[in-house]
Design a protein around this motif. Structure first.
Motif, PDB file in Angstrom:
ATOM      1  N   LYS A 102      72.925   4.001  10.635  1.00 39.79           N
ATOM      2  CA  LYS A 102      72.035   4.538   9.601  1.00 39.79           C
ATOM      3  C   LYS A 102      72.812   4.918   8.347  1.00 39.79           C
ATOM      4  CE  LYS A 102      68.519   6.428  12.761  1.00 39.79           C
ATOM      5  NZ  LYS A 102      67.867   7.674  13.244  1.00 39.79           N
ATOM      6  N   SER A 142      72.399   3.214   4.606  1.00 41.87           N
ATOM      7  CA  SER A 142      72.097   4.012   3.412  1.00 41.87           C
ATOM      8  C   SER A 142      73.077   3.713   2.289  1.00 41.87           C
ATOM      9  CB  SER A 142      72.123   5.508   3.759  1.00 41.87           C
ATOM     10  OG  SER A 142      73.434   5.944   4.047  1.00 41.87           O
ATOM     11  N   ALA A 145      74.368  18.634   5.319  1.00 38.96           N
ATOM     12  CA  ALA A 145      72.937  18.330   5.445  1.00 38.96           C
ATOM     13  C   ALA A 145      72.744  16.832   5.631  1.00 38.96           C
ATOM     14  CB  ALA A 145      72.194  18.817   4.210  1.00 38.96           C
ATOM     15  N   ASN A 146      71.844  16.445   6.527  1.00 38.40           N
ATOM     16  CA  ASN A 146      71.512  15.026   6.709  1.00 38.40           C
ATOM     17  C   ASN A 146      70.148  14.918   7.369  1.00 38.40           C
ATOM     18  OD1 ASN A 146      71.776  14.742   9.750  1.00 38.40           O
ATOM     19  ND2 ASN A 146      73.864  15.416   9.289  1.00 38.40           N
ATOM     20  N   ASP A 147      69.641  13.703   7.425  1.00 33.85           N
ATOM     21  CA  ASP A 147      68.313  13.504   8.018  1.00 33.85           C
ATOM     22  C   ASP A 147      68.372  12.696   9.306  1.00 33.85           C
ATOM     23  OD1 ASP A 147      68.987  11.051   7.026  1.00 33.85           O
ATOM     24  OD2 ASP A 147      67.136  10.756   5.857  1.00 33.85           O
ATOM     25  N   TYR A 148      69.556  12.583   9.917  1.00 36.94           N
ATOM     26  CA  TYR A 148      69.662  11.779  11.136  1.00 36.94           C
ATOM     27  C   TYR A 148      70.048  12.597  12.369  1.00 36.94           C
ATOM     28  CZ  TYR A 148      74.015  11.395   8.426  1.00 36.94           C
ATOM     29  OH  TYR A 148      75.097  11.641   7.603  1.00 36.94           O
ATOM     30  N   HIS A 199      78.945  14.791  10.743  1.00 45.31           N
ATOM     31  CA  HIS A 199      77.837  14.792  11.708  1.00 45.31           C
ATOM     32  C   HIS A 199      78.336  15.159  13.100  1.00 45.31           C
ATOM     33  CE1 HIS A 199      74.856  13.341  14.536  1.00 45.31           C
ATOM     34  NE2 HIS A 199      75.741  12.464  14.981  1.00 45.31           N
ATOM     35  N   GLN A 216      69.740  21.125   6.025  1.00 42.71           N
ATOM     36  CA  GLN A 216      68.958  20.779   4.838  1.00 42.71           C
ATOM     37  C   GLN A 216      67.913  21.861   4.562  1.00 42.71           C
ATOM     38  OE1 GLN A 216      69.365  17.911   2.716  1.00 42.71           O
ATOM     39  NE2 GLN A 216      68.097  19.284   1.493  1.00 42.71           N
ATOM     40  N   GLU A 217      67.323  22.397   5.618  1.00 40.52           N
ATOM     41  CA  GLU A 217      66.367  23.502   5.441  1.00 40.52           C
ATOM     42  C   GLU A 217      67.048  24.705   4.791  1.00 40.52           C
ATOM     43  OE1 GLU A 217      63.561  24.529   8.664  1.00 40.52           O
ATOM     44  OE2 GLU A 217      64.421  22.816   9.736  1.00 40.52           O
ATOM     45  N   LYS A 223      69.239  18.297   9.791  1.00 39.36           N
ATOM     46  CA  LYS A 223      67.960  18.662   9.161  1.00 39.36           C
ATOM     47  C   LYS A 223      67.847  20.179   9.010  1.00 39.36           C
ATOM     48  CE  LYS A 223      65.534  14.562  10.883  1.00 39.36           C
ATOM     49  NZ  LYS A 223      64.543  14.045  11.856  1.00 39.36           N
ATOM     50  N   ASP A 238      67.600  23.945   1.162  1.00 40.07           N
ATOM     51  CA  ASP A 238      66.344  24.017   0.396  1.00 40.07           C
ATOM     52  C   ASP A 238      65.944  25.473   0.141  1.00 40.07           C
ATOM     53  OD1 ASP A 238      66.223  21.271   0.368  1.00 40.07           O
ATOM     54  OD2 ASP A 238      64.830  21.127   2.063  1.00 40.07           O
ATOM     55  N   LYS A 274      69.013  16.682  14.303  1.00 36.54           N
ATOM     56  CA  LYS A 274      68.234  17.917  14.145  1.00 36.54           C
ATOM     57  C   LYS A 274      69.088  19.019  13.525  1.00 36.54           C
ATOM     58  CE  LYS A 274      69.005  19.426  18.939  1.00 36.54           C
ATOM     59  NZ  LYS A 274      68.361  19.823  20.217  1.00 36.54           N
TER      60      LYS A 274
END
Length: 711
Positions: free
Chosen positions: A474, A478, A560-563, A514, A571-572, A568, A575, A565
């Protein structure tokens, strides 16, 4: 009930002096991974092999008789030869990817006793760790068909402990983490947290100094670590209350409690005997594999305990040091075994009359036994390990550009299981012991590997390994989406290679982040919370606080990443920090995450193999895997796509002339149904020549097992 101690017994065959040597071989070398195929090294190539004739060997009857003699005395001491009482033995064996010399000897010895002492009962328990369960056919092949039939005829129970399907019931043991800070990885979040808490003054020096670095590019934990060590950069900036130091220390959480779960079988037998063959191991450097500790608290353990011993802060703790055999991995396993032994004294009911007994052998060639050991302390097995280390120590006269590895047939189960010898070579390469050409771009690795374990996703890897490789894929995809347009406008290949090199570095950093995040998420949350506490204590809108806020933002952005939990969740946090600018809201979210993720430390199934892959990619920018497994070949094509078609036509033609393809990771699968092993080697040489400016002075080394290599 007190445990009856059993004696330590070790015999080593006589030594036969033989000097260190390097074999230069132009003769065809038969591949052990593909016995019908062979390859020849070019003139000057180094064929690195163990010194297999360094020790005499015992004949089979000598070892068998010694086993009978030792076990007879042990069983007599434990009162298990009294025919009026039922005697229960538990035999613990490794999985089928290991050799089985000790397993076969022990089983034959127990058969011998069974003929005379009918009251002896025994159970077989395989310790598979995260390996998939073996089929009946695999068990039969591993034990030997005749032995397997005899077991079936005797009605012996054969069980397999694996994290995929644990043997039940299990006994739960509470473990207090006792890792020492001076032996874990300098890159770990725990190490960073300790620096944060211990040196309040340095923290503020860090904040003052941080303006000198690009905070949006804090992509190496070593950089963060170094920032906590600027003792002479600036004078003391702010006198803070003792409260901040207390708060930070309270958040360290350096000693955590977790659970070790083991099959209750270990408590339900009078004597447990663990059999294994001693071999070199990249992490168990004191005793190697094949001993008591690794089998008991890895092979038979639950996933949470395995994650602890296989965390990034343990496995990345330090480079191999030939002067010491002690490290965090060894100490973690030893602590777990001590806790297990203690539970034998306190858990009820318990039939065990002594602590588990280990039986191990060392073999340098052809199943010949050069030494064997019985004992209850794994550290006493080091005499066997010394033989393995001495015989597997080889000298490399010059640094090499191309490393060729041939996978042992038993280890050729999947992509990374077969790369053990490659990893071990890489571990020995250091500034003090330079084995490889100066830069990764100048190096090529070629691995012959059948990848035959169909249960491991058709030979790709077990569930955990494939999960981490999928995440790597992934990340690669990207980056390809970002570099597409850049490649299309390149005018020369130097520009192309520069772009690819830059993106490759970003990929490896992202994957490393990661793996560390999922392994050390508890400690990461503590680190972020400590940074927030520091910011709260600094004067509002001061330069120090502004720099500290930027530092916090950069830290969150890097992880932070989207792959995953965990990514993610980071990332929260980012944010919340960016959108609300409310530090208390960040702390509240951290508290919530700490409750959810508590006791999640360590890499799960496949994590160790993922780290192996990461190390190989750091050492080699070209990694060629030669196999006949089409599933694996197809997967590698998706994992690391060919980028040649993204280039202008003129540049594509130039690459085709040199038989060179470009991709981001440099991983290529070679189909052995199409190419011969010799052609695979020629392809490796083509890459080596291209990236070494057409140099003809390429040095090649070939190995077929893990070796200790000195330059």
């Amino acid at each position: 009930m007190a445990m009856l101690p059993l004696p330590n017994y070790c015999r080593i065959a006589p030594h036969r002096p033989e000097p260190l040597h390097v074999c230069h071989s132009q003769q065809p070398i038969t591949l052990q991974s593909f016995p019908g195929l062979s390859v020849s090294l070019p003139e000057g190539g180094y064929y690195l092999t163990a010194r297999i004739n360094l020790y005499e060997h015992f004949n089979h009857s000598q070892v068998f008789n010694a086993c009978i003699d030792y076990l007879a005395k042990a069983l007599e001491k434990l009162g298990l030869l009294n025919s009026n009482l039922s005697a229960k033995l538990l035999l613990v064996f490794p999985d089928h990817t290991r050799t089985a010399i000790a397993t076969h000897l022990l089983l034959d010895a127990i058969f011998y006793f069974k003929k005379t002492y009918k009251h002896l009962q025994f159970t077989i328990l395989f310790g598979l760790g995260t390996h998939p369960p073996m089929t009946d056919e695999s068990v039969s092949q591993y034990l030997g068909e005749e032995r397997y039939r005899k077991l079936i005829d005797l009605g012996v129970i054969i069980r397999q402990q694996t994290t995929i399907a644990p043997v039940k019931p299990q006994v739960e043991i509470k473990i207090q983490d006792q890792l020492k800070l001076d032996e874990i990885s300098d890159y770990s979040f725990t190490s960073l947290n300790w620096n944060t808490a211990q040196f309040q003054q340095q923290l503020h020096q860090v904040i003052a100094y941080s303006h000198a670095v690009n905070l949006s590019d804090l992509d190496e934990n070593l950089l963060i670590k170094k920032q906590f060590e600027f003792t002479d950069q600036v004078n003391k900036l702010n006198e803070e209350s003792q409260e901040i130091i207390t708060n930070v220390f309270d958040n360290l959480n350096s000693s955590q409690e977790y659970c070790l779960c083991l099959p209750e079988e270990l408590w339900q037998h009078h004597l447990t005997i663990v059999a294994g063959d001693t071999e070199l191991h990249p992490y168990e450097r004191r005793g190697g594999s094949g001993g008591l500790n690794k089998m008991l608290v890895v092979g038979l353990a639950n996933i949470q305990a395995i994650r602890r011993s296989h965390s990034t802060k343990v496995l990345l703790s330090s480079a191999i040091n030939p002067s010491t055999a002690e490290n965090a991995f060894v100490h973690t396993l030893e602590h777990l075994v001590e806790c297990f032994n203690q539970s034998l004294l306190t858990h009820t009911p318990c039939l065990a009359r002594t602590y588990p007994l280990g039986f191990s052998v060392v073999s340098l060639q052809n199943q010949h036994i050069n030494g064997f050991w019985f004992g209850q302390k794994d550290k006493n097995r080091q005499s066997l390990t010394a033989i393995a280390k001495e015989s597997h120590t080889v000298h490399l006269p010059k640094k090499i550009h191309i490393l060729v590895a041939d996978t042992d047939k038993k280890k050729g189960t999947d992509i990374l299981a077969g790369a053990r010898a490659l990893q071990y070579f890489c571990e020995w390469d250091s500034e003090e012991n330079c084995l490889l050409a100066d830069t990764p771009r100048q190096r090529v690795a070629l691995l012959f590997n059948p990848c035959r374990e169909q249960q491991n996703h058709g030979g790709i890897g077990n569930q955990g390994t494939k999960k981490q490789l999928d995440i790597l894929q992934k990340i690669v995809c990207s980056k390809i989406n970002l570099l597409d347009e850049q490649l299309q406008i390149c005018k020369d290949l130097d520009d192309v290679i520069g772009i690819i090199k830059s993106y490759r570095r970003q990929i490896l950093i992202a994957w490393h982040h990661h793996l560390q995040l999922i392994s050390e998420f508890d400690d990461f949350l503590i680190m972020v919370k400590n940074l927030v506490l520091i910011i709260q204590e600094l004067s509002s809108l001061s330069k120090d606080q502004i720099n500290a806020r930027e530092f916090l933002q950069a830290t969150l952005a890097n992880y932070a990443n989207d792959y995953s939990k965990e990514g993610k969740s980071v990332q929260e946090l980012l944010d919340i920090y960016l959108n609300q600018q409310n530090l208390m809201a960040v702390i509240a979210k951290i508290d919530q995450l700490q409750q959810y993720y508590q006791l999640s430390e360590g890499l799960g199934e496949g994590g160790q193999r993922a780290l192996r892959c990461l190390k190989l990619l750091h050492k080699f920018e070209i990694f060629l895997l030669a196999t006949d497994n089409q599933t694996v070949l197809n997967y590698l094509t998706k994992l690391d796509p060919n980028l040649n078609n993204y280039l202008p036509l003129t540049l594509r033609k130039k690459l085709n002339e040199h038989k060179i393809c470009l991709n981001l990771l440099g991983i290529w699968g070679i189909d052995l149904k199409v190419y011969s092993p010799q052609q695979c080697l020629e392809l490796a040489v083509s890459y080596g020549q291209y990236y070494n400016h057409q140099s003809q002075d390429l040095r090649i080394a070939f190995l077929q097992e893990p070796l200790i290599v000195y330059h």
